[in-house]
Enzyme design. Structure first.
Site, PDB file in Angstrom:
ATOM      1  N   ASP A 150       0.805  -1.223   0.000  1.00 41.88           N
ATOM      2  CA  ASP A 150       0.000   0.000   0.000  1.00 41.88           C
ATOM      3  C   ASP A 150       0.839   1.274   0.000  1.00 41.88           C
ATOM      4  O   ASP A 150       1.858   1.371   0.693  1.00 41.88           O
ATOM      5  CB  ASP A 150      -0.944   0.041   1.192  1.00 41.88           C
ATOM      6  CG  ASP A 150      -1.825   1.269   1.139  1.00 41.88           C
ATOM      7  OD1 ASP A 150      -2.561   1.402   0.154  1.00 41.88           O
ATOM      8  OD2 ASP A 150      -1.717   2.111   2.045  1.00 41.88           O
ATOM      9  N   ASP A 303      -7.618   4.084   6.409  1.00 43.09           N
ATOM     10  CA  ASP A 303      -6.427   4.631   5.729  1.00 43.09           C
ATOM     11  C   ASP A 303      -5.883   5.837   6.515  1.00 43.09           C
ATOM     12  O   ASP A 303      -5.433   6.826   5.939  1.00 43.09           O
ATOM     13  CB  ASP A 303      -6.713   5.013   4.271  1.00 43.09           C
ATOM     14  CG  ASP A 303      -5.443   5.233   3.452  1.00 43.09           C
ATOM     15  OD1 ASP A 303      -4.329   4.995   3.981  1.00 43.09           O
ATOM     16  OD2 ASP A 303      -5.563   5.647   2.286  1.00 43.09           O
TER      17      ASP A 303
HETATM   18 ZN   LIG Z   1      -3.185   3.095  -0.507  1.00 41.11          ZN
END
Ligand SMILES: [Zn+2]
Length: 425
Positions: A150, A303
């Protein structure tokens, strides 16, 4: 270990009841419970949810302890009602070896505020060139089950295929940051009407949708588990719908900010609204909300991406993408979905716990279940103040907004981490 009597709480929105907590478990439920020696928590009007589980948190340690540490991020998580967070691998050094994931796992245990479950990198150094030591991370003390680069996409389809094949042996998951890099070079915000007006380079929806389409086909071919991070477009929802109808083993997350904010915010040029993937259009927001309700999108993940002031309070073009979110996630979801408690418990606790294999989490507080839950005051409203935060960073996109819901208490295996809305330590 102390025992607690939670009085008059509505478990996942049901009729009020009392809960007796002892030795890390909920041992009794019912009206008018008495327990000598138990500490009483008056929970009249409060809703109990299974402790929230975040599949996508950036804790920044090791390497950027000026932005966040495992401890400060854990405290922010507990204050947001979380009892477990999955820590992304883009630290410095990258969490691509057993040594680094064990370090993060150990720091989480020492902080003791939430269960910190490290995510391992898919490729060495997140460079997208060769597979990291997935097996060694899986068999380490950190027991890694989710792997993700990520921040970067695993763009090479051959590597992606091999990663999916590799984790299949131990029922692991590859969590993809879906962004075809050759379509987003120099991108600053969502590609559309607003980016044209502002003259900023656009990040087209198709860069996300193309990778999701490719990867659901790869996952189907391999028969392995795929998770899509931070889905942000209406088109991605349609790709996922198609894949799920075919029975592909794919799950997906949406962030609170993609459920609430649009690309119009970029017109302020305030870098607090710069994020990757970018804020999209009102039509995308509507599609994401509907997909979360109908299950095409399985979970909400924050996130949470704390950044130090010098990385964020600068010109839009130089600012790092990302925003904090642990302490506001439930409020945003309440604002978006309303008091649909069973749906919220599912999308923010039960399903993320299942995806991550966190068997001690995601259980409604009932006799025999771990006393791992959070108490919410749904009637409280608060004005978001970025300075009033346990996170080390202040890049909060909701500053000044009035949002519903307040976390009153959080319990992790019978021990309060938050009481009266304050972190216990
Ligand atoms: Zn991401």
């Amino acid at each position: 270990m102390s025992s607690y009597l939670i009085r008059g709480v509505r478990v996942v929105g049901a009729e009020p009841t009392d809960l007796l907590v002892r030795d890390g478990l909920v041992v009794e439920a019912g009206r008018g419970l008495a327990a000598a020696g138990a500490e009483v928590v008056e929970a009249d009007g409060l809703v109990a949810l299974p402790g929230l589980v975040d599949l996508h948190t950036h804790l920044r340690e090791p390497g950027r302890e000026d932005a966040e540490t495992v401890e400060t991020g854990s405290r922010a998580a507990a204050l947001g009602g979380y009892t477990a967070v999955c820590a992304m691998a883009n630290t410095s050094p990258v969490a691509d070896t057993a040594g680094v994931v064990e370090q993060v796992w150990r720091l989480g245990r020492e902080a003791g505020l939430v269960d910190v479950q490290p995510i391992g990198a898919v490729t060495v150094g997140l460079a997208g060139e060769r597979l990291a030591e997935l097996g060694a991370m899986a068999t380490s003390a950190a027991n890694v089950r989710i792997f993700s680069d990520d921040g970067h996409c695993v763009a090479d389809p051959r590597l992606m295929r091999r990663a999916l094949e590799y984790v299949k042996a131990f029922d692991g998951v590859i969590a993809q940051h879906a962004e075809e890099p050759r379509l987003t070079q120099g991108a600053q915000m969502h590609e559309g009407e607003v980016s044209t007006r502002l003259g900023l380079t656009g990040w087209p929806a198709v860069a996300e949708e193309a990778i999701i389409a490719r990867d659901v086909l790869l996952a189907e071919h391999v028969g392995s588990r795929l998770h899509i991070c931070h889905v942000s477009t209406a088109g991605s929802v349609e790709v996922l719908r198609h894949a799920k109808e075919r029975g592909v083993r794919v799950t997906a997350e949406v962030t609170p900010h993609h459920l609430l904010l649009t690309d119009e915010r970029a017109a302020t040029y305030d870098p607090v609204f710069k994020v990757n993937p970018p804020l999209r259009t009102a039509d995308d927001v509507a599609a994401l909300r509907a997909a979360l309700a109908d299950g095409i999108i399985d979970i909400v993940a924050t996130d949470h991406a704390p950044h130090a002031v010098e990385d964020k309070e600068c010109e839009w073009g130089y600012a790092r993408p990302g925003m904090v979110g642990l302490e506001t996630a439930l409020s945003v979801v309440l604002d978006v979905l309303g008091e649909r408690w069973d749906l919220i418990a599912d999308r923010m606790s039960r399903t993320p716990a299942r995806i991550a294999g966190l068997t001690e989490h995601g259980h409604d507080p009932a006799p025999g279940a771990p006393a791992t839950f959070t108490l919410v005051d749904p009637k409280a409203r608060r004005t978001v103040d970025p300075m009033d935060s346990a996170s080390r960073s202040r890049n909060n996109p909701y500053a000044g907004l009035v949002l519903p819901g307040r976390i009153v208490a959080t319990f992790l295996r019978g021990v309060p981490t938050v009481l009266d809305g304050k972190a216990v330590r």
